[in-house]
Write a protein that holds these residues in place. Structure first.
Motif, PDB file in Angstrom:
ATOM      1  N   TYR A 146     -52.697  27.156  54.891  1.00 34.99           N
ATOM      2  CA  TYR A 146     -51.598  27.738  55.661  1.00 34.99           C
ATOM      3  C   TYR A 146     -50.337  26.871  55.557  1.00 34.99           C
ATOM      4  O   TYR A 146     -49.221  27.380  55.413  1.00 34.99           O
ATOM      5  N   THR A 147     -50.534  25.553  55.645  1.00 30.48           N
ATOM      6  CA  THR A 147     -49.396  24.636  55.601  1.00 30.48           C
ATOM      7  C   THR A 147     -48.676  24.707  54.255  1.00 30.48           C
ATOM      8  O   THR A 147     -47.440  24.747  54.195  1.00 30.48           O
ATOM      9  N   LEU A 148     -49.436  24.737  53.173  1.00 29.53           N
ATOM     10  CA  LEU A 148     -48.822  24.805  51.849  1.00 29.53           C
ATOM     11  C   LEU A 148     -48.068  26.125  51.664  1.00 29.53           C
ATOM     12  O   LEU A 148     -46.979  26.145  51.075  1.00 29.53           O
ATOM     13  N   TYR A 149     -48.643  27.203  52.161  1.00 30.58           N
ATOM     14  CA  TYR A 149     -47.964  28.496  52.046  1.00 30.58           C
ATOM     15  C   TYR A 149     -46.656  28.493  52.823  1.00 30.58           C
ATOM     16  O   TYR A 149     -45.623  28.988  52.345  1.00 30.58           O
ATOM     17  N   ARG A 150     -46.670  27.923  54.032  1.00 33.79           N
ATOM     18  CA  ARG A 150     -45.439  27.868  54.820  1.00 33.79           C
ATOM     19  C   ARG A 150     -44.422  26.932  54.181  1.00 33.79           C
ATOM     20  O   ARG A 150     -43.210  27.141  54.311  1.00 33.79           O
ATOM     21  N   TRP A 151     -44.878  25.895  53.494  1.00 33.41           N
ATOM     22  CA  TRP A 151     -43.941  25.008  52.792  1.00 33.41           C
ATOM     23  C   TRP A 151     -43.209  25.784  51.703  1.00 33.41           C
ATOM     24  O   TRP A 151     -41.996  25.620  51.513  1.00 33.41           O
ATOM     25  N   GLU A 152     -43.937  26.633  50.978  1.00 37.84           N
ATOM     26  CA  GLU A 152     -43.286  27.477  49.971  1.00 37.84           C
ATOM     27  C   GLU A 152     -42.218  28.351  50.620  1.00 37.84           C
ATOM     28  O   GLU A 152     -41.108  28.500  50.089  1.00 37.84           O
ATOM     29  N   ASN A 153     -42.553  28.956  51.753  1.00 31.10           N
ATOM     30  CA  ASN A 153     -41.571  29.796  52.436  1.00 31.10           C
ATOM     31  C   ASN A 153     -40.379  28.988  52.931  1.00 31.10           C
ATOM     32  O   ASN A 153     -39.234  29.466  52.911  1.00 31.10           O
ATOM     33  N   ASN A 154     -40.622  27.777  53.386  1.00 29.15           N
ATOM     34  CA  ASN A 154     -39.544  26.951  53.926  1.00 29.15           C
ATOM     35  C   ASN A 154     -38.576  26.486  52.850  1.00 29.15           C
ATOM     36  O   ASN A 154     -37.414  26.188  53.148  1.00 29.15           O
ATOM     37  N   ILE A 155     -39.039  26.398  51.605  1.00 32.16           N
ATOM     38  CA  ILE A 155     -38.114  26.087  50.508  1.00 32.16           C
ATOM     39  C   ILE A 155     -37.057  27.180  50.422  1.00 32.16           C
ATOM     40  O   ILE A 155     -35.847  26.909  50.334  1.00 32.16           O
ATOM     41  N   ARG A 156     -37.485  28.424  50.446  1.00 34.23           N
ATOM     42  CA  ARG A 156     -36.532  29.533  50.386  1.00 34.23           C
ATOM     43  C   ARG A 156     -35.663  29.576  51.648  1.00 34.23           C
ATOM     44  O   ARG A 156     -34.454  29.810  51.570  1.00 34.23           O
ATOM     45  N   ALA A 157     -36.296  29.349  52.796  1.00 34.12           N
ATOM     46  CA  ALA A 157     -35.536  29.386  54.043  1.00 34.12           C
ATOM     47  C   ALA A 157     -34.514  28.259  54.096  1.00 34.12           C
ATOM     48  O   ALA A 157     -33.399  28.446  54.592  1.00 34.12           O
ATOM     49  N   ALA A 158     -34.869  27.070  53.586  1.00 36.39           N
ATOM     50  CA  ALA A 158     -33.926  25.943  53.592  1.00 36.39           C
ATOM     51  C   ALA A 158     -32.700  26.252  52.750  1.00 36.39           C
ATOM     52  O   ALA A 158     -31.576  25.862  53.098  1.00 36.39           O
ATOM     53  N   ALA A 159     -32.907  26.955  51.640  1.00 37.82           N
ATOM     54  CA  ALA A 159     -31.762  27.326  50.804  1.00 37.82           C
ATOM     55  C   ALA A 159     -30.859  28.325  51.522  1.00 37.82           C
ATOM     56  O   ALA A 159     -29.633  28.277  51.395  1.00 37.82           O
ATOM     57  N   VAL A 160     -31.462  29.224  52.319  1.00 38.96           N
ATOM     58  CA  VAL A 160     -30.672  30.215  53.040  1.00 38.96           C
ATOM     59  C   VAL A 160     -29.946  29.578  54.219  1.00 38.96           C
ATOM     60  O   VAL A 160     -28.813  29.958  54.551  1.00 38.96           O
ATOM     61  N   LEU A 161     -30.572  28.592  54.867  1.00 42.82           N
ATOM     62  CA  LEU A 161     -29.967  27.977  56.045  1.00 42.82           C
ATOM     63  C   LEU A 161     -28.638  27.292  55.732  1.00 42.82           C
ATOM     64  O   LEU A 161     -27.799  27.150  56.618  1.00 42.82           O
ATOM     65  N   GLY A 162     -28.463  26.884  54.493  1.00 45.46           N
ATOM     66  CA  GLY A 162     -27.192  26.268  54.134  1.00 45.46           C
ATOM     67  C   GLY A 162     -26.013  27.199  54.299  1.00 45.46           C
ATOM     68  O   GLY A 162     -24.868  26.745  54.420  1.00 45.46           O
ATOM     69  N   VAL A 163     -26.266  28.503  54.328  1.00 43.78           N
ATOM     70  CA  VAL A 163     -25.185  29.476  54.486  1.00 43.78           C
ATOM     71  C   VAL A 163     -24.483  29.294  55.829  1.00 43.78           C
ATOM     72  O   VAL A 163     -23.278  29.529  55.955  1.00 43.78           O
ATOM     73  N   VAL A 164     -25.214  28.859  56.857  1.00 44.85           N
ATOM     74  CA  VAL A 164     -24.607  28.656  58.169  1.00 44.85           C
ATOM     75  C   VAL A 164     -24.169  27.211  58.376  1.00 44.85           C
ATOM     76  O   VAL A 164     -23.816  26.813  59.480  1.00 44.85           O
ATOM     77  N   GLY A 165     -24.201  26.397  57.304  1.00 46.92           N
ATOM     78  CA  GLY A 165     -23.706  25.030  57.394  1.00 46.92           C
ATOM     79  C   GLY A 165     -24.767  23.986  57.568  1.00 46.92           C
ATOM     80  O   GLY A 165     -24.471  22.870  58.021  1.00 46.92           O
ATOM     81  N   ALA A 166     -26.025  24.302  57.217  1.00 45.98           N
ATOM     82  CA  ALA A 166     -27.119  23.359  57.405  1.00 45.98           C
ATOM     83  C   ALA A 166     -27.373  22.497  56.179  1.00 45.98           C
ATOM     84  O   ALA A 166     -28.426  21.876  56.065  1.00 45.98           O
ATOM     85  N   GLY A 167     -26.442  22.438  55.241  1.00 44.03           N
ATOM     86  CA  GLY A 167     -26.562  21.549  54.096  1.00 44.03           C
ATOM     87  C   GLY A 167     -27.394  22.125  52.967  1.00 44.03           C
ATOM     88  O   GLY A 167     -27.901  23.247  53.020  1.00 44.03           O
ATOM     89  N   MET A 171     -23.770  24.809  49.317  1.00 42.48           N
ATOM     90  CA  MET A 171     -23.019  24.818  48.056  1.00 42.48           C
ATOM     91  C   MET A 171     -22.794  26.239  47.568  1.00 42.48           C
ATOM     92  O   MET A 171     -21.699  26.598  47.119  1.00 42.48           O
ATOM     93  N   LEU A 172     -23.841  27.057  47.646  1.00 44.02           N
ATOM     94  CA  LEU A 172     -23.736  28.437  47.161  1.00 44.02           C
ATOM     95  C   LEU A 172     -22.691  29.215  47.959  1.00 44.02           C
ATOM     96  O   LEU A 172     -21.867  29.932  47.381  1.00 44.02           O
ATOM     97  N   LYS A 173     -22.717  29.067  49.268  1.00 42.68           N
ATOM     98  CA  LYS A 173     -21.738  29.769  50.087  1.00 42.68           C
ATOM     99  C   LYS A 173     -20.320  29.310  49.750  1.00 42.68           C
ATOM    100  O   LYS A 173     -19.383  30.124  49.661  1.00 42.68           O
ATOM    101  N   TYR A 174     -20.147  28.009  49.553  1.00 44.41           N
ATOM    102  CA  TYR A 174     -18.810  27.467  49.277  1.00 44.41           C
ATOM    103  C   TYR A 174     -18.247  28.030  47.976  1.00 44.41           C
ATOM    104  O   TYR A 174     -17.106  28.503  47.928  1.00 44.41           O
ATOM    105  N   HIS A 175     -19.039  28.001  46.910  1.00 43.21           N
ATOM    106  CA  HIS A 175     -18.532  28.430  45.607  1.00 43.21           C
ATOM    107  C   HIS A 175     -18.394  29.952  45.520  1.00 43.21           C
ATOM    108  O   HIS A 175     -17.481  30.442  44.842  1.00 43.21           O
ATOM    109  N   LEU A 176     -19.272  30.685  46.195  1.00 41.46           N
ATOM    110  CA  LEU A 176     -19.112  32.138  46.212  1.00 41.46           C
ATOM    111  C   LEU A 176     -17.868  32.542  46.995  1.00 41.46           C
ATOM    112  O   LEU A 176     -17.182  33.504  46.625  1.00 41.46           O
TER     113      LEU A 176
END
Length: 262
Positions: A196-217, A222-227
């Motif tokens: 379960y933990t490994l599966y959630r880690w995979e999901n959190n990789i995608r979620a971490a990339a999305v969280l940057g859209v609201v300024g979470a680094g 970067m994607l939000k800035y350049h777009l």
């Protein structure tokens, strides 16, 4: 002369459930104003082709690649640390949620887990950005809060569904309740919890990339800035970094799960 056993009665629960889901899907298509033909008009095809063509070729200058690599490491760190914090919090909540300290506390803790996982990571990040400020710290806490609710529920269900005989045997032979839990029940459920933990880690990789859209680094910021500046070639490099990071983590998680099942 022995009688033949009566044939088992047929249950209509599964067919009725399938029919209900089919009707729900049909009703969903009927009530939504879906315009599939609009995707295949000449204007739509030309617009999409022009938009996608703006991403080529990706930005490959050394300075920008170094910046992207640092953001990739930041996104990976956010997901890993957020998952580890969630495992610790989820395990602490899973033990009472599995009924180890009585049914009243079980219901209260499960209500807390429901609240934690029902709030999306983006909402957690938006709230925590006010308290912690911009940057990966708020994103890490947002991932930890949501994932703790998910893992806590999964861990609690695994503990409740584990066979009770090994723990009861230790209790009968004089072991304390906590010792019996750690030596009998926890080892049975640990491989499932790790999966379960490994599966959630995979999901959190995608979620971490999305969280940057609201300024979470990380890569999302970067994607939000350049777009937003229509710097499509730099955005293409960031998107490729996201794809490579997700593929890398998926491969690592798959290898670890294979090792656990051998």
């Amino acid at each position: 002369m022995s009688r033949m056993p009566a044939p088992p009665q047929r249950s209509w629960t599964a067919p009725l459930l399938g029919l209900g889901l089919l009707l729900l899907a049909i009703a969903s298509f009927a009530t939504l104003p879906l315009q599939f033909a609009a995707f295949f008009t000449l204007d739509a095809v030309n617009s999409v082709s022009e938009f996608i063509g703006g991403f080529a070729p990706p930005e490959l200058r050394t300075g920008f690649l170094s910046k992207t690599a640092w953001a990739t490491a930041e996104t990976l760190s956010m997901s890993a640390l957020g998952t580890l914090l969630a495992v610790a919090g989820g395990m602490l909540l899973a033990i009472p949620a599995a009924g180890r300290f009585g049914r009243p506390l079980r219901g209260a803790v499960r209500a807390v887990l429901n609240v934690l996982r029902s709030i999306p990571e983006l909402v957690w990040a938006s709230v925590l950005l006010i308290a912690a400020g911009l940057g990966p710290f708020a994103g890490t806490l947002a991932l930890a809060a949501h994932t703790a609710g998910v893992l806590g529920r999964l861990f609690a269900d695994a503990l409740e569904n584990a066979p009770l005989q090994p723990e009861q045997s230790l209790r009968i032979n004089g072991a304390s309740p906590m010792a019996a839990f750690f030596y009998a029940t926890l080892p049975q459920t640990l491989p499932q919890m790790v999966s379960y933990t490994l599966y959630r880690w995979e999901n959190n990789i995608r979620a971490a990339a999305v969280l940057g859209v609201v300024g979470a680094g990380g890569l999302g910021q970067m994607l939000k800035y350049h777009l937003s500046l229509f710097q499509m070639q730099k955005a293409a490099t960031v998107i490729l970094a996201m794809l490579l990071l997700v593929a890398l983590v998926d491969g690592i998680s798959f290898a670890m799960r294979r090792a656990l099942t051998r």
